[in-house]
Design an enzyme around this catalytic site. Structure first.
Site, PDB file in Angstrom:
ATOM      1  N   SER A 196     -28.106 -20.479  -0.520  1.00 13.68           N
ATOM      2  CA  SER A 196     -28.059 -19.300   0.348  1.00 13.68           C
ATOM      3  C   SER A 196     -27.451 -18.082  -0.342  1.00 13.68           C
ATOM      4  O   SER A 196     -27.982 -17.575  -1.316  1.00 13.68           O
ATOM      5  CB  SER A 196     -27.309 -19.655   1.635  1.00 13.68           C
ATOM      6  OG  SER A 196     -27.393 -18.622   2.578  1.00 13.68           O
ATOM      7  N   ASP A 234     -30.132 -12.325   2.995  1.00 13.99           N
ATOM      8  CA  ASP A 234     -29.324 -13.071   2.028  1.00 13.99           C
ATOM      9  C   ASP A 234     -30.276 -13.829   1.100  1.00 13.99           C
ATOM     10  O   ASP A 234     -31.500 -13.683   1.185  1.00 13.99           O
ATOM     11  CB  ASP A 234     -28.316 -13.993   2.712  1.00 13.99           C
ATOM     12  CG  ASP A 234     -28.969 -15.152   3.436  1.00 13.99           C
ATOM     13  OD1 ASP A 234     -30.165 -15.037   3.765  1.00 13.99           O
ATOM     14  OD2 ASP A 234     -28.304 -16.171   3.688  1.00 13.99           O
ATOM     15  N   ASP A 243     -32.154 -16.295   5.517  1.00 14.69           N
ATOM     16  CA  ASP A 243     -31.881 -16.738   6.888  1.00 14.69           C
ATOM     17  C   ASP A 243     -30.832 -15.864   7.586  1.00 14.69           C
ATOM     18  O   ASP A 243     -30.449 -16.148   8.722  1.00 14.69           O
ATOM     19  CB  ASP A 243     -31.479 -18.220   6.937  1.00 14.69           C
ATOM     20  CG  ASP A 243     -30.152 -18.520   6.252  1.00 14.69           C
ATOM     21  OD1 ASP A 243     -29.552 -17.601   5.661  1.00 14.69           O
ATOM     22  OD2 ASP A 243     -29.710 -19.692   6.312  1.00 14.69           O
ATOM     23  N   GLU A 246     -24.318 -15.108  14.693  1.00 13.54           N
ATOM     24  CA  GLU A 246     -23.006 -14.919  14.099  1.00 13.54           C
ATOM     25  C   GLU A 246     -22.921 -13.479  13.631  1.00 13.54           C
ATOM     26  O   GLU A 246     -23.941 -12.831  13.373  1.00 13.54           O
ATOM     27  CB  GLU A 246     -22.812 -15.884  12.933  1.00 13.54           C
ATOM     28  CG  GLU A 246     -22.730 -17.341  13.362  1.00 13.54           C
ATOM     29  CD  GLU A 246     -22.387 -18.263  12.205  1.00 13.54           C
ATOM     30  OE1 GLU A 246     -21.276 -18.824  12.215  1.00 13.54           O
ATOM     31  OE2 GLU A 246     -23.223 -18.430  11.310  1.00 13.54           O
ATOM     32  N   ALA A 247     -21.700 -12.977  13.501  1.00  4.69           N
ATOM     33  CA  ALA A 247     -21.531 -11.591  13.061  1.00  4.69           C
ATOM     34  C   ALA A 247     -22.160 -11.359  11.691  1.00  4.69           C
ATOM     35  O   ALA A 247     -22.598 -10.247  11.375  1.00  4.69           O
ATOM     36  CB  ALA A 247     -20.044 -11.240  13.019  1.00  4.69           C
ATOM     37  N   ASN A 248     -22.281 -12.433  10.886  1.00  4.25           N
ATOM     38  CA  ASN A 248     -22.853 -12.301   9.543  1.00  4.25           C
ATOM     39  C   ASN A 248     -24.369 -12.099   9.539  1.00  4.25           C
ATOM     40  O   ASN A 248     -24.984 -11.949   8.479  1.00  4.25           O
ATOM     41  CB  ASN A 248     -22.482 -13.507   8.678  1.00  4.25           C
ATOM     42  CG  ASN A 248     -23.036 -14.820   9.216  1.00  4.25           C
ATOM     43  OD1 ASN A 248     -24.032 -14.864   9.923  1.00  4.25           O
ATOM     44  ND2 ASN A 248     -22.372 -15.922   8.887  1.00  4.25           N
TER      45      ASN A 248
END
Length: 466
Positions: free
Chosen positions: A64, A276, A280, A370-372
């Site tokens: 990732s 990324d 994903d 998620e915040a990411n």
């Protein structure tokens, strides 16, 4: 079980002395040079899991957003979801076993899980663009072959594409065709249908700069471009032709450092996003006229999508139960806006995509991010059937058209896992339909001040996630 074949192959994939790894939400990740034996053993485990579930299982070779020197592997369960917890423990035990222990662990798994060794085994394999990935994929193939399993090597694919194709295969292609081309066709068709009603107010309405993290996302977007409507203009940066994977670029870099990636020059108010390394995750951002950087992260993506879906549900008169699922990383302003302004219930789970995914499955419509920037939307079978019925049978034009928009949204979303390409198309469609600029989207609420830091620790296993 042919233990002679297992032992023969195992001798070609020896475990380094003293190495201990833990299978977590992201599978295994470490330096690529330490993973050969792990890949082989995950091939073995995937073959057993396939026989136990009587389904195709996926194995994705990727690390990732980690540096290019790392690599990793994770298994994909029958409906494209993460590997179930009990089998995560088997993965850890098998990866850490000494050579002489492999046979007994495999036998124990077969006994505990009632694995029928004569059962057909099918494994789908994919990999990212890291230099080490092709060789490590071959190690997975050796593991599958040692136990007499069949495999389909998809080669270079995004992680979400492999999840998608596993789900397609195990639903007898009710979810779509189990090919990369089928993925492109399904998403492109849904995007085209969904954006038909979008007004062309402004030349840059559908223009987007994409930082591909020098990863697989660039290759797959280049392949997909010919399927997409011409009104969506995408410009790819950090496409892997010059720099290293995830090096000062990508969604994780932008989120953590809260600044643009290298290799992408932003003019004021231009809409930009970053994937990324395995595509994903996605985050958006822009620079204002004063040159200040603005991050539009997973919290605001969840807010945009859930608001859009709720408005359509109101139009068609459906009282389906919808909720947004977040983690403790979520910005408090997003939670407050969703609960107090939009009247959408918000639930908080432990960090880790599998926790969000499982919680989202409890609702008719579960939006999780998620915040990411990793997230998706789940529609229950009953909710999907209701929406498709209204889209087909409703006599009232306004309700029918709103239901059709929801139906196309369902088809555009990759429900198996967070998917940067799918999420990007959903976001671009919603912005076009609502006539929103990235600045107007960002202004929906004001983030509380925040900063994300990475802290290296000597032992990640004993730390509990919150």
């Amino acid at each position: 079980m042919d233990f002679k074949a297992v032992a023969k192959y195992s001798a070609l994939h020896l475990k380094p002395a003293g190495l201990s790894l833990q299978y977590g939400t992201a599978g295994f990740r470490t330096k690529a040079g330490h993973l050969d034996h792990v890949m082989y053993r995950m091939g073995l485990l995937a073959a057993l899991r396939s026989r136990q579930t009587k389904s195709t299982i996926g194995v994705m070779v990727t690390a990732s957003h980690n540096p290019e020197e790392d690599n990793g592997v994770k298994l994909v369960d029958p409906l494209g979801e993460m590997l179930t917890s009990a089998w995560e423990e088997y993965a850890t035990r098998l990866a850490n076993a000494e050579e002489q222990e492999i046979q007994s662990i495999l036998t124990e798994i077969c006994q505990k899980e009632a694995v029928k060794l004569h059962q057909y085994a099918s494994v789908f394999i994919g990999r990212d663009t890291r230099p080490s990935s092709e060789k490590l994929s071959q190690s997975v193939i050796d593991g599958v072959s040692a136990l007499g399993g069949q495999y389909h090597d998809y080669g270079l694919v995004t992680t979400p594409q492999l999840h998608y194709m596993v789900c397609c295969q195990n639903t007898q292609e009710q979810y779509g065709k189990a090919t990369v081309e089928g993925y492109y066709q399904k998403l492109s068709k849904a995007f085209g249908e969904l954006t038909k009603q979008a007004s062309s107010s402004g030349d840059d309405q559908m223009c987007l700069k994409i930082d591909c993290a020098n990863g697989i996302g660039a290759l797959k977007l280049k392949e997909m471009e010919r399927y997409l409507p011409k009104k969506l203009l995408i410009h790819l940066y950090n496409d892997g032709t010059k720099e290293k994977l995830n090096h000062f670029c990508g969604a994780d870099f932008v989120k953590v450092h809260q600044k643009p990636p290298l290799g992408l020059e932003i003019r004021p108010n231009e809409r930009c996003c970053s994937f990324d390394g395995d595509a994903d995750r996605i985050v958006y951002y822009y620079n204002d006229t004063a040159g200040h950087f603005h991050l539009v992260d997973g919290d605001k993506i969840a807010t945009l999508i859930s608001t859009f879906i709720k408005e359509l549900l109101i139009k068609i008169g459906q009282t389906l139960k919808m909720a947004v699922v977040q983690t403790a990383y979520a910005n408090g302003s997003s939670t407050r806006y969703l609960e107090e302004t939009m009247k959408v219930p918000v639930h908080c789970t432990k960090t880790g995509v599998k926790h969000l995914h499982h919680k989202a499955q409890e609702f008719d419509i579960g939006v999780y991010f998620e915040a990411n920037g990793h997230g998706t939307v789940l529609f229950s079978k009953a909710a999907e059937e209701k929406i498709r019925h209204v889209a087909k049978e409703e006599k009232e034009t306004q309700k029918r058209e709103a239901a059709k928009m929801l139906e196309n949204t369902i088809d555009l979303i990759n429900q198996t896992v967070g998917d940067a390409i799918s999420d990007m198309l959903v976001i671009e469609a919603i912005l076009a339909l609502k006539g929103l600029t990235v600045q107007q989207w960002d202004a929906i609420y004001t983030d509380l001040p925040n900063r994300q830091l990475k802290v290296k620790v000597s032992d990640t296993v004993t730390l509990a996630r919150v």
